[in-house]
Structures are given as C-alpha cells and as structure tokens.
Design an enzyme around this catalytic site. Structure first.
Site, PDB file in Angstrom:
ATOM      1  N   GLU A 131      11.968  -9.147 -41.395  1.00 17.12           N
ATOM      2  CA  GLU A 131      13.130  -9.774 -42.115  1.00 17.12           C
ATOM      3  C   GLU A 131      14.382  -8.767 -41.691  1.00 17.12           C
ATOM      4  O   GLU A 131      14.252  -7.585 -41.493  1.00 17.12           O
ATOM      5  CB  GLU A 131      13.281  -9.511 -43.665  1.00 17.12           C
ATOM      6  CG  GLU A 131      12.348 -10.523 -44.239  1.00 17.12           C
ATOM      7  CD  GLU A 131      12.190 -10.612 -45.667  1.00 17.12           C
ATOM      8  OE1 GLU A 131      13.121 -10.075 -46.356  1.00 17.12           O
ATOM      9  OE2 GLU A 131      11.131 -10.765 -46.534  1.00 17.12           O
ATOM     10  N   TYR A 179      17.553  -3.921 -44.165  1.00 14.33           N
ATOM     11  CA  TYR A 179      18.878  -4.565 -44.405  1.00 14.33           C
ATOM     12  C   TYR A 179      19.912  -3.373 -44.319  1.00 14.33           C
ATOM     13  O   TYR A 179      20.944  -3.281 -45.061  1.00 14.33           O
ATOM     14  CB  TYR A 179      19.020  -5.090 -45.839  1.00 14.33           C
ATOM     15  CG  TYR A 179      17.955  -6.539 -45.651  1.00 14.33           C
ATOM     16  CD1 TYR A 179      18.758  -7.568 -45.237  1.00 14.33           C
ATOM     17  CD2 TYR A 179      16.756  -6.371 -46.215  1.00 14.33           C
ATOM     18  CE1 TYR A 179      17.909  -8.798 -45.269  1.00 14.33           C
ATOM     19  CE2 TYR A 179      16.025  -7.474 -46.088  1.00 14.33           C
ATOM     20  CZ  TYR A 179      16.664  -8.677 -45.767  1.00 14.33           C
ATOM     21  OH  TYR A 179      15.858  -9.957 -45.762  1.00 14.33           O
ATOM     22  N   ASP A 202      13.414 -12.779 -54.943  1.00 17.98           N
ATOM     23  CA  ASP A 202      14.728 -13.470 -54.604  1.00 17.98           C
ATOM     24  C   ASP A 202      14.649 -15.011 -54.605  1.00 17.98           C
ATOM     25  O   ASP A 202      15.158 -15.279 -53.467  1.00 17.98           O
ATOM     26  CB  ASP A 202      15.303 -12.617 -53.649  1.00 17.98           C
ATOM     27  CG  ASP A 202      16.899 -12.961 -53.183  1.00 17.98           C
ATOM     28  OD1 ASP A 202      17.397 -13.449 -54.436  1.00 17.98           O
ATOM     29  OD2 ASP A 202      17.187 -12.685 -52.319  1.00 17.98           O
ATOM     30  N   GLU A 208       6.756  -6.950 -49.635  1.00 16.67           N
ATOM     31  CA  GLU A 208       7.427  -5.769 -50.238  1.00 16.67           C
ATOM     32  C   GLU A 208       6.991  -5.243 -51.653  1.00 16.67           C
ATOM     33  O   GLU A 208       7.752  -5.279 -52.537  1.00 16.67           O
ATOM     34  CB  GLU A 208       9.151  -6.163 -50.399  1.00 16.67           C
ATOM     35  CG  GLU A 208       9.549  -6.123 -48.940  1.00 16.67           C
ATOM     36  CD  GLU A 208      11.032  -6.370 -49.029  1.00 16.67           C
ATOM     37  OE1 GLU A 208      11.629  -6.318 -50.175  1.00 16.67           O
ATOM     38  OE2 GLU A 208      11.554  -6.486 -48.189  1.00 16.67           O
TER      39      GLU A 208
HETATM   40  C1  BDP Z   1      14.198  -8.993 -48.915  1.00 23.30           C
HETATM   41  C2  BDP Z   1      13.166  -9.949 -49.675  1.00 23.30           C
HETATM   42  C3  BDP Z   1      13.687 -11.250 -49.889  1.00 23.30           C
HETATM   43  C4  BDP Z   1      15.116 -11.440 -50.419  1.00 23.30           C
HETATM   44  C5  BDP Z   1      16.052 -10.705 -49.265  1.00 23.30           C
HETATM   45  C6  BDP Z   1      17.414 -10.620 -49.587  1.00 23.30           C
HETATM   46  O1  BDP Z   1      11.836  -9.927 -49.085  1.00 23.30           O
HETATM   47  O2  BDP Z   1      12.853 -12.109 -50.492  1.00 23.30           O
HETATM   48  O3  BDP Z   1      15.846 -12.827 -50.052  1.00 23.30           O
HETATM   49  O4  BDP Z   1      15.641  -9.217 -49.293  1.00 23.30           O
HETATM   50  O5  BDP Z   1      17.734  -9.852 -50.442  1.00 23.30           O
HETATM   51  O6  BDP Z   1      13.684  -7.530 -49.344  1.00 23.30           O
HETATM   52  O7  BDP Z   1      18.478 -11.371 -49.335  1.00 23.30           O
END
Ligand code: BDP
Length: 640
Positions: free
Chosen positions: A535, A499, A206, A447
């Site tokens: 993250e 997320y 991404d 990942e």
């Molecule tokens: C995570 C990835 C990261 C992405 C992020 C996203 O590690 O590179 O930018 O998601 O979707 O899973 O914002």
C-alpha cells in the site's frame, strides 16, 4: 459457550455450536451441469431490523416461526446488497444488531418427488453472523462475513411439500474482540450525555462496516452420491503440463470417477480414472498473467464424472489453469519467470449497494484495471466474491487473496478464541479459492499490532497452518512503522504499507525518497525476502487543485506517487517485486474527522471516474509491462 459470547447482549440462542479445526465438506462453486440445477433467490426479500432495546425480540418472539410480515412492520430489501444505504434512514444506515430477511419460494416439484435429489441452500456471504431457518426449522449458522455457507434442506422442505418454502435469515453485524475483523461494543452510561441503553460499535479498520446479505442466495441440487470437492495442483515439465487432482465423493463407497481435461477448442487433451490421479498435457497452454503473454488466462475445463454403485451419476466442470508459483530470495516467479505486481488494492464498495455483489460494477472494474495496465490486485481486506476470482482467472489478473484479519490492534484479540476462529477462516478461504490460478498468494492479516508479545506465536501458528493447507506462498501485510515485526520471519514475501508525507511528515513530499529507501533496505537486510509495496498513496478530493501541491489535491496525490515510483524503479532491479496502489477507487468509511465522505485515496472516484493519478498510473503500468512482460501483440501501448 464462549464463541457465542459476543452475541450475549443480543440473543439467547441455545443452539450448540460444534467448533472444529478442519472442515469436513467441500465448498465447490455452484455450477450447472447435466446432473445439477440452480435456482437463484436474488431479488426482493422481506426485511425487518430488530430495534428492540436488547436487539433480541426476534429470538424471544420466534420471528422465524411465521411470516415476518405478521411479526410487525417490514420493508423490501434487495438481495444481494448491503442494507445500510438502501432505506432513506440514518438509523438503518448505522444499525447494529440483528436484521431479519425472509423470502418464500416454490421449489420445483420434481426436486421434491425425486427423493434422491439433494437440495442445498447456499448463501454466498452475509455479514457478519447468520442464522438460517427453512419453514421455521433451524438449518445452519455461520460466523464470518465474506465466505459462503450451505445447508442441506431437502428433508425439511419435503415435510411441507405443497406450500411455498419460507427461508428466514437473521444476520447480526456486531463485531467483538474475537470476530474477524474485530471490534468492540461500548455502552455509554453517562445519562447526561447519552440516552438510556446507548451504545456504539468501535472498529479499528478503515472501511464502512456494511452488512446484510452481500452475495447470491441460491438453491441447487446434486444427486445423493455427489462430487463434494475437487483439488488441483499444477506444474509443468518442458512443454508438458501436469495436473495433480483429487476428488472427494460423498454418498458412495466405491465410486467410479472419470476425469477429462478439455481445451478451449473443445478438444480433450488428457484423461484419467480414479478419485486421485495425474493428467498430463502435451504442448500445454500455460496460464499466464495479463500483459505477460499473447494469450493470458488460458483455462482448461476439467470435467469430472462420477458414477456411484447405486447408479447415481454426478458431473462437475472445474476451470483449471496450469501454472506454477515460486518465491526466491529476491524474485516472485510465475511459470519460472520473474513477475512484477503492478496493480491495485480494492474494496467491494459502491454507492447504494455498499458491499453487495453487482455484475455491472465488477465488469466495469475489470475494464478499468485493463485500461490502466494493472496486472494484479489484492483483495484488501477480506475475500471477494468468487465470481470476481473467476473473471480474474479468465483475464489473467493476478490476485493476492486476503482474509478478514484487519484491525487486530487490541491485545485481547490475540487470545486462543480469536486464533481458533482465524484458523477456521483461513481453512474456509483456502477451501473456496484453492483452485483459482489467479490466486498466487494468501494474506493472513493486514497491519495487526505485530509488536505485541502474543503476536509472534499467533502468527507463527496461523501461517504454518495456512502452509499446511496449501502450497502457495503466504504473506501478511505489515505497517512500515512496526520495526519489531513478529510475523515476518514466517512469511514468504514481505508486504509493506507506508504513507510517507501523509500520515508521517504530512505535507513533506521531499522526505519520501529517503524514507522509502530506508524502508526497503531495512526490511531486506533483516529478512532477505522479496518485498511488495502493498500500500502507498494519498487522499485526493476530486476537483481540488493546487500548485505547488497541497495535501488533498489531485496534484499532491500525483506527486506522492511520482516520488514513490522513482524509488520503486531503482529497487525493482534488486528485490522489490511489486507495487499496489492504495486504492483503486474511493470508498466509504465510518464518519470521522480525517475522512471527507469516505476515504479519497482512490485513483478513481467511487463512481469510477479517473482522477489525475489514474492517468499517471496508466502510463507507468503500460511502460512497465512493455519492459518486463512480453507485451501481447493485441495490446498497444496506449500512452505514447
Ligand atoms: C492503511 C490501511 C487501509 C487504510 C489506509 C488509509 O491498511 O485499510 O484505508 O491505511 O488510511 O494503513 O487510507
């Protein structure tokens, strides 16, 4: 040969590649010294993209043999910079294939006259595959976009002394199943939909696949007998610091090596002789992280002096921080004290220059980190410029150093060719960064599709190889989704990305707490290793507001963070040892229906202006620093 297969569509390179599992030379950062000179080649280079159908005209017509401007139309291109956003041209932005850079340079006459001066050409990084010629002679090739490479060029230049020397660098940004990161080229053959020869580059990561010469190009000298590499490992016993060192020398069988460790005040605190040895420092100043000590980032200068039997002398000064890193079942220890990562994930990314090295941007970013009270960052998703690590060393900002193993999702990318390359990239990374006190952990991948059967043996080998290179902890970054994670048994610290209320249950802030509790408890129950939330975050388009919060507004981003933080505050009393926000700043991505001119999960905009979330994190990070660290007397909690 198989390694170059991915280039087949673009070139007919006949160079024989020697594939090796261990790097034979050092990669010391070029530093001036009484015996070493540097000539930077940054500035405007001549540039030409090879738009020929097979992208191979440059090789077929040997563009490297004469000035690039004689081969066809050329433009100016700044180095360092990504080339993509510089021309006002969508075709250039999205170009896939070979681009050609050229620069003529006068090499100082005394470098040439003194035959015992080694002249080295160094490229800080070029994305992705590079071929380098000097005066039409091939001097080196390199695979991989984020690490330096060098070639000794004295002999070639001396042959043509009296004329400026012409450096030609061809760079190919094509990604294949065996590159890091991987990608695929897809040819579109339905001529009712696509023009003849049409192809696209598919990627599973991404961020925009920026390309070009991203870091400094320079020439530097050493004597013929020279210090090729230095390795230090530090520890301490009570108030005595211990620096184990080893110096690799080339060009001398019986070198005399003298080593002195000099404090910030210029006082020599320890000396030793020989290519390996131990320096003992009484009343040592340890290297401490930012916001953990009154005097963070203390660096000694380790001055290495070589005298060869030929009389050649070389000297090199390496910054050295004395500190230890250890991991227990539930703690991450720096200098035997629990360290809690309150930091960020970053990208090398900015307007116009893309991933090009830029001092104003780097200094600004560090100022923002300090402003926020961040004590750490992860180099998602590739190694950053070494100059950045130098600054982190000096400020005491802790770094998780990641290799470009991102987007490994296709089962074919777990084959032996990929693994071979991945092992070499880890060797190159450790070789470059091993002496930085700021680097406290290696990350081998982000990942990957770890649920696939070949992932287990792949990561077992990759992680054990990394551990054989260096004693620091090793991790790989996992997606909380992958319940059957195959890398986790081998890592020292579990790093989890999640997320909740974004990719899962979008819009449902109320599920974050329960899902995050489960995430932590499940991982800990299974592995009994400390966990970092590597993250978490949500997109916020700056200036979009809504209450109650709605996805993509600043309020939604802020509320996601607040919900995560409540759980972090409970779990950091147990085994959670860090939280790294995704992301420090907005960054460019490929175009797609989930991205509004790039990824907007930044705390800052791409231009480094704060969104609402930045103020929230600032308050939190300074509060955490207040609680856990010894807040330095010079740092005043800014958020009362
Ligand atoms: C995570 C990835 C990261 C992405 C992020 C996203 O590690 O590179 O930018 O998601 O979707 O899973 O914002």
């Amino acid at each position: 040969d198989s390694r170059a297969m991915w280039l087949v569509n673009f070139t007919c390179l006949t160079v024989v590649w020697t594939w090796c599992h261990c790097l034979h030379a050092g990669m010391l950062f070029p530093r001036e010294s009484p015996t070493r000179e540097i000539k930077e080649l940054n500035g405007l280079w001549t540039f030409r993209a090879d738009f020929s159908q097979n992208r191979n005209a440059g090789f077929e017509k040997a563009w490297f043999k004469r000035p690039l401007s004689e081969t066809g139309p050329v433009i100016d291109m700044p180095v360092p910079s990504s080339f993509n956003d510089v021309p006002q041209d969508a075709q250039m932005r999205d170009f896939i294939g070979w681009v050609w850079y050229e620069r003529e340079v006068w090499v100082p006459m005394r470098w040439l006259q003194d035959q015992s001066t080694r002249i080295v050409l160094r490229v800080g990084s070029a994305h992705y595959y590079s071929v380098v010629w000097v005066n039409g002679v091939l001097v080196t090739e390199h695979e991989g976009g984020h690490l330096p490479f060098e070639a000794e060029v004295g002999a070639v230049i001396r042959k043509d002394a009296g004329i400026p020397c012409r450096i030609t660098i061809a760079v190919n940004n094509t990604l294949s199943l065996n590159t890091l990161p991987p990608g695929t080229i897809q040819y579109m053959t339905d001529h009712s939909k696509y023009p003849p020869g049409y192809f696209v580059q598919n990627i599973n990561f991404d961020f925009f696949n920026y390309a070009g010469i991203h870091r400094s190009v320079l020439l530097y000298t050493t004597p013929e007998a020279y210090i090729d590499d230095i390795t230090v490992q530090t520890t301490f016993l009570d108030s005595t610091g211990i620096v184990n060192y080893s110096v690799a020398v080339v060009g001398s069988d019986r070198p005399t090596v003298k080593v002195a460790l000099v404090g910030k005040d210029g006082r020599c605190v320890a000396t030793a002789n020989g290519t390996t040895g131990i320096l003992k420092v009484a009343e040592v100043n340890l290297w401490w992280p930012y916001l953990m000590h009154d005097n963070p980032g203390y660096l000694y200068s380790m001055e290495v002096r070589l005298t060869a039997e030929s009389g050649d002398k070389d000297s090199y000064a390496l910054p050295v921080g004395v500190r230890t890193v250890n991991v227990t079942e539930s703690k991450f220890l720096i200098n035997s004290k629990p360290f809690y990562f309150h930091g960020v994930n970053k990208h090398e990314d900015s307007d116009i220059r893309g991933k090009g090295f830029d001092w104003p941007l780097i200094v600004k970013d560090f100022n923002l980190l300090k402003w926020m009270g961040a004590n750490s960052f992860r180099t998602s998703h590739y190694p950053y410029a070494e100059e950045i690590l130098d600054v982190a060393d000096r400020l005491g900002i802790v770094v998780i150093d990641e290799c470009p193993g991102v987007g490994i999702k296709d089962i074919r990318s777990f084959d032996p060719i990929s693994l071979d390359h991945h092992l070499v990239v880890m060797e190159e990374l450790v070789r470059r960064d091993k002496n930085h006190p700021s680097v406290v952990m290696w990350s081998v991948a982000n990942e990957p599709a770890a649920e696939m059967p070949p992932a287990g043996p792949y990561f077992k080998q990759l992680i054990s190889h990394t551990k054989s290179l260096d004693s620091r902890p090793v991790t790989f970054i996992t997606d909380s989704n992958y319940s059957r994670d195959q890398g986790a048994p081998y890592v020292d610290v579990i790093c989890v990305n999640s997320y909740f209320s974004w990719y899962h249950d979008p819009g449902h802030l109320e599920v974050i707490s329960i899902q995050l509790h489960s995430q932590f408890d499940d991982w800990y129950r299974k592995y009994q290793k400390p966990i970092i939330q590597s993250e978490y975050g949500a997109d916020a388009v700056p200036g979009l507001h809504s209450d109650p919060p709605t996805m993509f507004t600043e309020e939604y981003q802020k509320t996601v963070l607040q919900n995560y933080h409540k759980v972090f505050d409970q779990k950091r009393k147990e085994f959670v040892v860090g939280e790294l926000i995704w992301n420090f700043a907005d960054f460019m991505t490929a175009q797609g229906i989930t991205r509004v001119v790039g990824n907007k999960k930044g705390m800052f905009t791409r231009q480094r202006q704060p969104k609402t979330g930045a103020f929230l994190l600032r308050e939190r990070y300074w509060r955490i620093a207040n609680e856990t660290g010894v807040l330095p007397t010079w740092a005043k909690y800014p958020c009362q």
